[in-house]
Design an enzyme around this catalytic site. Structure first.
Site, short mmCIF file in Angstrom:
data_model
loop_
_atom_site.label_atom_id
_atom_site.label_comp_id
_atom_site.label_asym_id
_atom_site.label_seq_id
_atom_site.Cartn_x
_atom_site.Cartn_y
_atom_site.Cartn_z
N THR A 1 -9.25 -10.10 -4.25
CA THR A 1 -9.32 -9.98 -2.80
C THR A 1 -10.08 -11.17 -2.25
O THR A 1 -11.08 -11.59 -2.83
CB THR A 1 -10.02 -8.68 -2.36
OG1 THR A 1 -10.31 -8.73 -0.96
CG2 THR A 1 -11.31 -8.45 -3.10
N ARG B 1 0.86 -1.18 0.00
CA ARG B 1 0.00 0.00 0.00
C ARG B 1 0.90 1.23 0.00
O ARG B 1 1.88 1.27 0.71
CB ARG B 1 -0.92 -0.01 1.23
CG ARG B 1 -1.97 -1.11 1.16
CD ARG B 1 -2.85 -1.13 2.41
NE ARG B 1 -3.96 -2.08 2.26
CZ ARG B 1 -3.89 -3.38 2.53
NH1 ARG B 1 -2.74 -3.88 2.98
NH2 ARG B 1 -4.93 -4.17 2.36
#
Length: 328
Positions: free
Chosen positions: A130, A76
Site C-alpha cells: 500500500t 474489493r
C-alpha cells in the site's frame, strides 16, 4: 503436525501499489525454487470466490518486476465479507488443491485473510502492499517509496510555476487516514506548511503561517495537504478560506490523485517486495501462518495479524518539528 504445502496461491487486493508485480514475481519464483506449485488469483478475494486463476511459474512472471500496477488485478469484494462468500472461496481452494495463501495488500486484506484462515484453517501470510505506509509491523510498505518519489517530482514542477507567478499552491496527496506521504514529501519538497490527519493545525494557525511567510519575503508558497486532513471539508474549502482572508494571494489547487499509485516501482520497492515475498513463501513452508512479513530496522520480521492490526503506525513527529524550523 502441519500439512505439507504443495501449492501456494497469491493475490493482490485493495488499492494497487507500485511493486505489487515485483511481489507476485518473487512469490512465483520462490515457489519454483522450492518445488512448490503457484497459482495466482485475479481480482483479489473476488477471484478466489469465483475460482478465477492462472498458473504462475518462473517464466510466466518474466519482465514484470519493472511494471507498475498488478498483473493479477485488484478489487474489493463485498461478497467475501459474508460467511457464504468465504465458504465459496474455501471450496475453490479445495478444488484447485491450494494449501496456503500469500495475500498482498493493506490492513483490509489482512483482516479478511485472518478471518478466512480461522474459519477454514488455511495458512495465510500477509505482505504489506500500500502506498499509505500505514501498517503496523513494518517500517515501509511496498509502493510507499515510489509514491513519495512521484509526489516529489510533481511538487518540484509545481514549485517552478508557483515561483514564476507568485502563487500559493495547495497540493493534495493521498492519505485518507494517514499523513505519511504528505509529511515526508512536504519536508522533502520544502513545503511551507503540511496538513495531515494526525495533527489539527487549525485554520487560524494556517493563516498565521502563510502571513509569516509573506512577511519574511516569500512571494510563493506550497502547502501539502493529506486528503484526510481535518481542518476543512476538502482542499478546495481550504483554498477558499485563504482567498477570503488573504486576497493578495493568488491561490491554486492541485490534486495529484491516482497518479501516485502508478509508475514503475523504485529500486527500493522492487527489493523490498522481493525480500518480503521470498520470506512469505519460506514461512509457509516452515508451517507458519496468520502473520504478516515486514521490514523492521532493515531486517525481515514476522508479526502476528492480531498484533499488526491492533494499532496504527505512528507518524514521525520529529519531522513535524523539522518542517516548522525549515519553513521559516
Amino acid at each position: 503436525m502441519a500439512k505439507e504445502i504443495r501449492t501456494i496461491g497469491v493475490m493482490t487486493s485493495g488499492g494497487d501499489a507500485p511493486g505489487m508485480n515485483a511481489a507476485i514475481r518473487a512469490v512465483a519464483r520462490a515457489c519454483a525454487y522450492y518445488n512448490v506449485n503457484c497459482i495466482g488469483f485475479y481480482r483479489g478475494f473476488q477471484g478466489m470466490i469465483e475460482g478465477d486463476h492462472c498458473v504462475l511459474n518462473a517464466r510466466s512472471v518474466r519482465n514484470i518486476i519493472s511494471r507498475g500496477g498488478t498483473i493479477l488485478k485488484s478489487a474489493r469484494s463485498e461478497e467475501f465479507r459474508t460467511k457464504e462468500g468465504r465458504r465459496k472461496a474455501a471450496k475453490q481452494l479445495d478444488k484447485l488443491e491450494v494449501d496456503a495463501m500469500v495475500l498482498i495488500g493493506g490492513d483490509g486484506t489482512f483482516r479478511g485473510g485472518q478471518i478466512f484462515s480461522k474459519e477454514h484453517e488455511v495458512p495465510v501470510i500477509g505482505v504489506p502492499g500500500t502506498i499509505d505506509n500505514d501498517i503496523l509491523g513494518t517500517n515501509y510498505t511496498i509502493g510507499y517509496d515510489t509514491a513519495l518519489n512521484t509526489v516529489i517530482e510533481a511538487i518540484d514542477k509545481i514549485r517552478d510555476t508557483a515561483s514564476s507567478h507568485d502563487r500559493l499552491f495547495f497540493v493534495e496527496v493521498m492519505g485518507r487516514d494517514a499523513g505519511f506521504i504528505a509529511l515526508n514529501t512536504g519536508v522533502g519538497a520544502g513545503a511551507e506548511e503540511i496538513l495531515i490527519p494526525e495533527e489539527d493545525l487549525g485554520l487560524d494557525r494556517l493563516l498565521e503561517s502563510l502571513k509569516r511567510s509573506k512577511r519574511s519575503g516569500k512571494s510563493s508558497s506550497i502547502v501539502v495537504v493529506s486528503e484526510g486532513d481535518k481542518i476543512g471539508k476538502n482542499v478546495y474549502e481550504l483554498a477558499e478560506y485563504v482567498i477570503e482572508n488573504m486576497p493578495n494571494y493568488d491561490v491554486r489547487v492541485t490534486v495529484l490523485g491516482h497518479m501516485q499509485r502508478g509508475g514503475s516501482p523504485s529500486c527500493f520497492d522492487r527489493t523490498l517486495a522481493s525480500r518480503l515475498c521470498v520470506k512469505a513463501v519460506e514461512l509457509l513452508l516452515d508451517g507458519k501462518k496468520n502473520v504478516m512479513v515486514g521490514l523492521i530496522n532493515n531486517k525481515i520480521a514476522a508479526t502476528s495479524f492480531d498484533e499488526g492490526l491492533s494499532g496504527d503506525h505512528e507518524i514521525n513527529k520529529e519531522l513535524l518539528r523539522i518542517s516548522d524550523i525549515l519553513s521559516t
